[in-house]
Write a protein that holds these residues in place. Structure first.
Motif, PDB file in Angstrom:
ATOM      1  N   UNK A  61      27.196 -14.840 -33.723  1.00 39.62           N
ATOM      2  CA  UNK A  61      26.571 -15.955 -32.995  1.00 39.62           C
ATOM      3  C   UNK A  61      26.912 -16.021 -31.509  1.00 39.62           C
ATOM      4  N   UNK A  62      27.997 -15.360 -31.092  1.00 37.57           N
ATOM      5  CA  UNK A  62      28.387 -15.445 -29.686  1.00 37.57           C
ATOM      6  C   UNK A  62      28.548 -14.074 -29.042  1.00 37.57           C
ATOM      7  N   UNK A  63      28.265 -13.019 -29.803  1.00 40.64           N
ATOM      8  CA  UNK A  63      28.351 -11.643 -29.313  1.00 40.64           C
ATOM      9  C   UNK A  63      29.750 -11.307 -28.780  1.00 40.64           C
ATOM     10  N   UNK A  64      30.765 -11.860 -29.428  1.00 40.96           N
ATOM     11  CA  UNK A  64      32.164 -11.593 -29.067  1.00 40.96           C
ATOM     12  C   UNK A  64      32.871 -11.054 -30.310  1.00 40.96           C
ATOM     13  N   UNK A  65      33.290  -9.803 -30.248  1.00 45.67           N
ATOM     14  CA  UNK A  65      33.880  -9.139 -31.402  1.00 45.67           C
ATOM     15  C   UNK A  65      35.390  -9.393 -31.463  1.00 45.67           C
ATOM     16  N   UNK A  66      35.741 -10.635 -31.644  1.00 39.22           N
ATOM     17  CA  UNK A  66      37.140 -11.047 -31.732  1.00 39.22           C
ATOM     18  C   UNK A  66      37.213 -12.363 -32.502  1.00 39.22           C
ATOM     19  N   UNK A  67      38.317 -12.588 -33.205  1.00 36.77           N
ATOM     20  CA  UNK A  67      38.446 -13.901 -33.850  1.00 36.77           C
ATOM     21  C   UNK A  67      38.675 -14.971 -32.789  1.00 36.77           C
ATOM     22  N   UNK A  68      38.453 -16.201 -33.158  1.00 37.67           N
ATOM     23  CA  UNK A  68      38.704 -17.339 -32.277  1.00 37.67           C
ATOM     24  C   UNK A  68      39.284 -18.450 -33.126  1.00 37.67           C
ATOM     25  N   UNK A  69      39.699 -19.543 -32.502  1.00 41.26           N
ATOM     26  CA  UNK A  69      40.330 -20.602 -33.274  1.00 41.26           C
ATOM     27  C   UNK A  69      39.333 -21.532 -33.948  1.00 41.26           C
ATOM     28  N   UNK A  70      38.242 -21.889 -33.259  1.00 42.23           N
ATOM     29  CA  UNK A  70      37.282 -22.826 -33.827  1.00 42.23           C
ATOM     30  C   UNK A  70      35.882 -22.510 -33.321  1.00 42.23           C
ATOM     31  N   UNK A  71      34.916 -22.642 -34.203  1.00 41.87           N
ATOM     32  CA  UNK A  71      33.503 -22.547 -33.852  1.00 41.87           C
ATOM     33  C   UNK A  71      32.804 -23.777 -34.411  1.00 41.87           C
ATOM     34  N   UNK A  72      31.823 -24.250 -33.674  1.00 40.58           N
ATOM     35  CA  UNK A  72      31.044 -25.412 -34.119  1.00 40.58           C
ATOM     36  C   UNK A  72      29.569 -25.035 -34.117  1.00 40.58           C
TER      37      UNK A  72
END
Length: 159
Positions: A61-72
């Motif tokens: 959904x964000x074209x970023x190949x890395x984990x993140x802490x939170x998505x909404x």
């Protein structure tokens, strides 16, 4: 105002206290602070999962190949009329419990504080808040701190 939170816990090692938190009350309080609409009902999903799932969602959904802490993932569309007699489904908040644990450890505060902080951040996104620059980010973080304080939590110290 009522809020129904559909809690999904997809991490086997997650502390049982997470499920026992008063999520419905907290989200209702937080929504009331930033968007007071007497008598309105809301629904949302709060999902705690793994870094692997957040990485997939962030890439998709964000074209970023890395984990993140939170998505909404907001479902609100101001252009469409919504029947006031039905609960408004705001969307989904997805939190990586693994990243939340690392961030809590690094900041020396409880895991439950970090999860609550991230849940509030996700909720503000569902309500249309964003942080495209430092001014908006500062405003959003200050609102998160007020929200946590209102429900009796100590917000994390931000560097």
């Amino acid at each position: 105002m009522t809020v129904t939170v559909y809690l999904e816990l997809h991490v086997p090692s997650l502390p049982s206290e997470v499920a026992a938190l008063p999520w419905n009350l907290w989200f209702a309080t937080w929504i009331g602070m930033v968007e007071p609409k007497a008598g309105k009902a809301y629904e949302l999903t709060l999902r705690l999962t793994t870094d692997a799932e957040l990485r997939v969602l962030n890439r998709q959904y964000r074209d970023r190949d890395t984990p993140t802490d939170v998505l909404a993932f907001a479902t609100r569309d101001q252009a469409l009329p919504f029947p006031s007699e039905e609960p408004e489904y705001l969307g989904d908040i997805v939190i990586s419990a693994e990243t939340a644990q690392r961030q809590a450890t690094a900041a020396n505060h409880p895991f439950l504080t970090e999860v609550s902080w991230l849940a509030c951040h996700g909720l503000l996104h569902l309500l249309g808040w964003d942080h495209p620059d430092e001014v908006h980010l500062s405003r959003m973080l200050a609102q998160q701190a007020r929200c946590l304080e209102t429900v009796g939590l100590t917000p994390p110290l931000l560097c």
